[in-house]
Design a protein around this motif. Structure first.
Motif, mmCIF file in Angstrom:
data_model
loop_
_atom_site.group_PDB
_atom_site.id
_atom_site.type_symbol
_atom_site.label_atom_id
_atom_site.label_comp_id
_atom_site.label_asym_id
_atom_site.label_seq_id
_atom_site.Cartn_x
_atom_site.Cartn_y
_atom_site.Cartn_z
ATOM 1 N N ALA A 508 0.839 -1.196 0.000
ATOM 2 C CA ALA A 508 0.000 0.000 0.000
ATOM 3 C C ALA A 508 0.879 1.252 0.000
ATOM 4 C CB ALA A 508 -0.915 0.009 1.215
ATOM 5 N N VAL A 509 0.402 2.310 -0.649
ATOM 6 C CA VAL A 509 1.146 3.565 -0.734
ATOM 7 C C VAL A 509 0.321 4.675 -0.100
ATOM 8 C CG1 VAL A 509 2.240 5.257 -2.249
ATOM 9 C CG2 VAL A 509 2.334 2.830 -2.833
ATOM 10 N N MET A 510 0.904 5.357 0.875
ATOM 11 C CA MET A 510 0.293 6.526 1.498
ATOM 12 C C MET A 510 1.091 7.774 1.064
ATOM 13 S SD MET A 510 -1.821 4.782 3.450
ATOM 14 C CE MET A 510 -1.952 3.148 4.195
ATOM 15 N N THR A 511 0.438 8.897 0.980
ATOM 16 C CA THR A 511 1.126 10.146 0.631
ATOM 17 C C THR A 511 0.787 11.218 1.651
ATOM 18 O OG1 THR A 511 -0.676 10.916 -0.783
ATOM 19 C CG2 THR A 511 1.089 9.656 -1.841
ATOM 20 N N SER A 512 1.739 12.142 1.821
ATOM 21 C CA SER A 512 1.489 13.294 2.695
ATOM 22 C C SER A 512 2.140 14.527 2.086
ATOM 23 C CB SER A 512 2.061 13.046 4.101
ATOM 24 O OG SER A 512 3.482 13.006 4.065
ATOM 25 N N GLY A 513 1.511 15.672 2.328
ATOM 26 C CA GLY A 513 2.112 16.953 1.956
ATOM 27 C C GLY A 513 2.094 17.284 0.480
ATOM 28 N N ILE A 514 1.137 16.766 -0.281
ATOM 29 C CA ILE A 514 1.070 17.137 -1.696
ATOM 30 C C ILE A 514 0.710 18.619 -1.796
ATOM 31 C CG2 ILE A 514 -0.092 16.773 -3.900
ATOM 32 C CD1 ILE A 514 -0.556 13.906 -3.140
ATOM 33 N N ARG A 515 1.529 19.385 -2.511
ATOM 34 C CA ARG A 515 1.308 20.821 -2.626
ATOM 35 C C ARG A 515 0.244 21.135 -3.679
ATOM 36 N NH1 ARG A 515 7.356 23.571 -2.534
ATOM 37 N NH2 ARG A 515 7.937 22.914 -0.428
ATOM 38 N N PRO A 516 -0.447 22.281 -3.520
ATOM 39 C CA PRO A 516 -1.464 22.656 -4.524
ATOM 40 C C PRO A 516 -0.893 22.743 -5.934
ATOM 41 C CG PRO A 516 -1.690 24.003 -2.549
ATOM 42 C CD PRO A 516 -0.448 23.197 -2.367
ATOM 43 N N GLY A 517 0.348 23.227 -6.064
ATOM 44 C CA GLY A 517 0.929 23.370 -7.395
ATOM 45 C C GLY A 517 1.239 22.046 -8.072
ATOM 46 N N ARG A 532 -4.965 8.888 -4.326
ATOM 47 C CA ARG A 532 -6.106 9.063 -3.421
ATOM 48 C C ARG A 532 -6.856 7.752 -3.173
ATOM 49 N NH1 ARG A 532 -8.670 14.467 -6.215
ATOM 50 N NH2 ARG A 532 -7.617 16.017 -4.933
ATOM 51 N N LEU A 533 -6.351 6.667 -3.762
ATOM 52 C CA LEU A 533 -7.049 5.391 -3.695
ATOM 53 C C LEU A 533 -7.383 5.031 -2.245
ATOM 54 C CD1 LEU A 533 -8.002 2.865 -5.268
ATOM 55 C CD2 LEU A 533 -5.732 1.892 -4.842
ATOM 56 N N LYS A 534 -8.688 4.766 -1.983
ATOM 57 C CA LYS A 534 -9.176 4.372 -0.658
ATOM 58 C C LYS A 534 -8.778 5.363 0.430
ATOM 59 C CE LYS A 534 -9.094 -0.535 -1.853
ATOM 60 N NZ LYS A 534 -8.572 -1.875 -1.492
ATOM 61 N N GLY A 535 -8.684 6.643 0.070
ATOM 62 C CA GLY A 535 -8.416 7.675 1.058
ATOM 63 C C GLY A 535 -7.018 7.658 1.615
ATOM 64 N N ARG A 536 -6.020 7.307 0.787
ATOM 65 C CA ARG A 536 -4.645 7.181 1.283
ATOM 66 C C ARG A 536 -3.818 8.448 1.103
ATOM 67 N NH1 ARG A 536 -3.605 1.069 -1.104
ATOM 68 N NH2 ARG A 536 -5.032 0.020 0.347
ATOM 69 N N ALA A 563 -10.639 14.425 9.686
ATOM 70 C CA ALA A 563 -11.685 15.284 9.125
ATOM 71 C C ALA A 563 -11.122 16.363 8.234
ATOM 72 C CB ALA A 563 -12.505 15.901 10.260
ATOM 73 N N HIS A 564 -10.023 17.033 8.684
ATOM 74 C CA HIS A 564 -9.511 18.152 7.889
ATOM 75 C C HIS A 564 -8.893 17.637 6.602
ATOM 76 C CE1 HIS A 564 -6.077 16.886 10.385
ATOM 77 N NE2 HIS A 564 -5.322 17.288 9.365
ATOM 78 N N ALA A 565 -8.290 16.424 6.607
ATOM 79 C CA ALA A 565 -7.744 15.856 5.372
ATOM 80 C C ALA A 565 -8.868 15.513 4.421
ATOM 81 C CB ALA A 565 -6.899 14.616 5.690
ATOM 82 N N ALA A 566 -9.994 14.969 4.982
ATOM 83 C CA ALA A 566 -11.128 14.643 4.128
ATOM 84 C C ALA A 566 -11.694 15.884 3.477
ATOM 85 C CB ALA A 566 -12.208 13.925 4.958
ATOM 86 N N ARG A 567 -11.764 16.965 4.283
ATOM 87 C CA ARG A 567 -12.264 18.215 3.708
ATOM 88 C C ARG A 567 -11.370 18.689 2.583
ATOM 89 N NH1 ARG A 567 -13.260 19.558 9.163
ATOM 90 N NH2 ARG A 567 -11.324 20.796 9.193
ATOM 91 N N THR A 568 -10.029 18.562 2.778
ATOM 92 C CA THR A 568 -9.093 18.996 1.735
ATOM 93 C C THR A 568 -9.312 18.202 0.457
ATOM 94 O OG1 THR A 568 -7.461 19.582 3.399
ATOM 95 C CG2 THR A 568 -6.657 19.266 1.155
ATOM 96 N N SER A 569 -9.465 16.873 0.607
ATOM 97 C CA SER A 569 -9.663 16.040 -0.575
ATOM 98 C C SER A 569 -10.969 16.389 -1.266
ATOM 99 C CB SER A 569 -9.649 14.555 -0.177
ATOM 100 O OG SER A 569 -8.404 14.198 0.356
ATOM 101 N N ALA A 570 -12.042 16.601 -0.470
ATOM 102 C CA ALA A 570 -13.319 16.946 -1.064
ATOM 103 C C ALA A 570 -13.237 18.261 -1.827
ATOM 104 C CB ALA A 570 -14.389 17.028 0.041
#
Length: 575
Positions: A508-517, A532-536, A563-570
């Motif tokens: 499984a691959v998780m990511t953090s800190g992807i910038r808007p650019g 973003r697969l399965k909320g990762r 919650a705040h990560a989910a909001r960002t993804s949404a």
């Protein structure tokens, strides 16, 4: 209001009062410099006019008309413009295919193109030329100037050939068969007097002194072996547009683009070289293009060939003490006087003496200290300098600059690509407690975190695919992406490919800190949806680690992200 907006770009390119006022600061020095340049420019104008196929009169017309307009409207206080050898090489095939009228039409179109480039502010991009390219070009052009004078310095007729190295070798062979030591003595005497005299008395115009002395010696001692300039044209033609054939404009657009490109490149490089030879002078590239455009338009009306900033004449101008554009304007005025009044006197100047002037100028163009510093900076800088100089000698100016830029760009890309790293994180600074203990805990749980540093683009992205694909003995990989400085489509595709390979291995691959650019380029290649697969996708690394542990504990069932990560993804999905 519309009229003001249209006029502003052109008004900004016109000479200012301050620039014109500078011509009165040191008039004596500028007048002497202009006179010296005129003496040097005269045979060059005649020779380039003849070799272009339009005749000596065309060369003089260019030196006078284009030289004056470029001096007033150009962007450099020290630039001297006129016909040049590099331009002549481009013009010869145009004359052969389209005739003299074709050259005049090409010059007119090229002049209009240069004005358009100036209005569009294209000249400013010349500042991005790497310093080794400029230094290499300067060294190479100094060599070309010196080698071009070998036939006249040896007192032999100029052999046929386009390449300066070939012409020089043939001239030496001819000299060996029929030596002319008189010409050699005159050229060497002028060059030595200029070089030594400039060191002892920098304020004395030794080029004029040397040329006058050589001319007097040739006349007094009846040195028949010292070939003089010869008869000169008696005047300039009347301005006319009679050469213009609108039906032929379409077929002449491609040659005009080549002429305009060469005129822009040579003029801006010459101005940049002049800046480097002085202290406190800095040219305006857009104004320089504007001045060269007006100069070429006007020169064609008088039957002249296309003009550019001339490095040899500009170097003479700088070395003889010019401080404002009055010197270049004086050079054009003196040539005009010579055309109409003093042609019989100037016709007696030995060509060997003028060859000595240019040889001394070429030697003084070479800044040994700058070359040594550039060569010691890095191996890449030394390589670029050497290649540019060699290409200038062996090929021509345009190819030399292109080769220098390509090599410099390739070496720069390699250097930038080598800065990119994929590091296994030794500790997570965001987490509380002992970092080493935390790290061991992650490894024991078959979790590994990687931090991507630097650029992820085509020049080095493949290394990430190799490193990520070979990761072993883990069940979760965390990619920390906040330190990626730039990313292109190739980098995004490589990242996507690496993630897919890991997924196929059950990692499984998780990511953090992807910038808007970064999101746009990732989304364009389909990588963002995969990450973003399965909320990762997580906002911070601690959240990603927590998600990885939940994933492992739940036997592959992923909990929802915070919650705040989910909001960002949404929000990103909405965008």
């Amino acid at each position: 209001m519309l009229r003001v907006r249209v006029g502003n770009p052109v008004r900004a390119l016109l000479p200012t009062r301050a620039e014109l006022a500078e011509m009165g600061h040191s008039p004596r020095r500028d007048l002497l410099a202009g006179l010296t340049v005129a003496i040097v420019a005269l045979p060059l104008a005649l020779g380039f006019g003849v070799s272009s196929g339009l005749g000596a009169e065309a060369g003089l017309a260019t030196a006078v008309v284009a030289g004056a307009l470029a001096a007033v409207f150009g962007g450099s206080n020290l630039q001297v413009s006129g016909p040049t050898g590099a331009m002549t090489v481009v013009l010869v095939p145009i004359v052969a295919k389209h005739g003299p009228t074709g050259v005049l039409t090409v010059g007119l179109i090229a002049g209009l193109m240069l004005v358009a480039l100036a209005v569009l502010k294209a000249g400013q991009y010349m500042r991005y030329l790497p310093a080794p390219v400029v230094e290499g070009f300067t060294l190479g052009i100094a060599g070309v100037i010196g080698l071009q004078q070998v036939p006249n310095a040896l007192g032999v007729a100029k052999p046929e050939g386009d390449k300066v190295l070939v012409v020089t070798w043939r001239a030496i062979e001819e000299f060996v068969r029929t030596p002319n030591w008189t010409a050699v003595a005159l050229a060497l005497g002028v060059a030595v007097l200029m070089t030594v005299g400039a060191r002892l008395r920098p304020t004395v115009p030794f080029s004029i002194v040397a040329v006058i002395a050589a001319t007097m010696a040739a006349q007094v001692f009846h040195l028949d072996a010292a070939k003089p300039i010869g008869d000169l044209p008696s005047g300039l033609p009347a301005p006319s547009l009679g050469f213009l054939d609108l039906s032929a404009v379409g077929s002449l657009l491609a040659p005009a683009v080549a002429v305009a490109a060469l005129a822009a490149l040579e003029s801006l490089l010459s101005a940049q070289v002049a800046d480097g030879m002085t202290v406190g002078q800095k040219h305006n590239p857009d104004k320089e293009l504007f001045g060269q455009g007006l100069a070429n338009i006007a020169a064609t009306l008088f039957g002249g060939v296309p003009a550019t900033g001339a490095i040899a004449r500009t170097a003479v101008n700088v070395r003889t003490g010019a401080s404002s554009r009055l010197a270049a304007l004086t050079h054009a005025a003196v040539l005009a006087v010579i055309v109409f009044a003093a042609a019989p006197l100037v016709s007696k100047i030995p060509l060997a003496a003028l060859a000595g002037v240019l040889i001394a100028t070429a030697v003084r163009m070479v800044e040994v200290g700058s070359l040594r510093a550039m060569a010691k900076a890095t191996r890449s800088d030394a390589l670029i300098l050497a290649l540019t100089a060699a290409a200038t000698l062996a090929l021509d100016l345009v190819y030399a600059v292109i080769i220098g830029l390509v090599v410099a760009g390739a070496l720069a890309l390699r250097a930038v690509a080598e800065q990119a790293r994929l590091d296994q994180v030794d500790f997570i600074p965001d987490l509380p407690g002992e970092h080493s203990a935390e790290e061991h805990a992650l490894l024991a749980e078959h979790i590994v975190a990687y931090r991507l540093d630097g650029p992820l683009f085509f020049a080095g992205a493949h290394r990430f695919l190799l490193e990520l694909s070979e990761v072993a003995d883990v069940r979760v990989v965390i990619l920390r992406m906040s330190r990626i400085t730039t990313m292109d489509a190739t980098g995004a595709l490589v990242l996507k490919d690496a993630v897919q390979k890991l997924h196929r291995r059950g990692i499984a691959v998780m990511t953090s800190g992807i910038r808007p650019g970064q999101r746009q380029v990732l989304d364009s290649v389909g990588a963002l949806e995969l990450l973003r697969l399965k909320g990762r996708e997580y906002t911070t690394t601690p959240e990603a680690i927590a998600g990885a542990r939940t994933y492992l504990e739940g036997a592959g069932v992923m909990p929802a992200p915070p919650a705040h990560a989910a909001r960002t993804s949404a929000q990103e999905h909405v965008r």
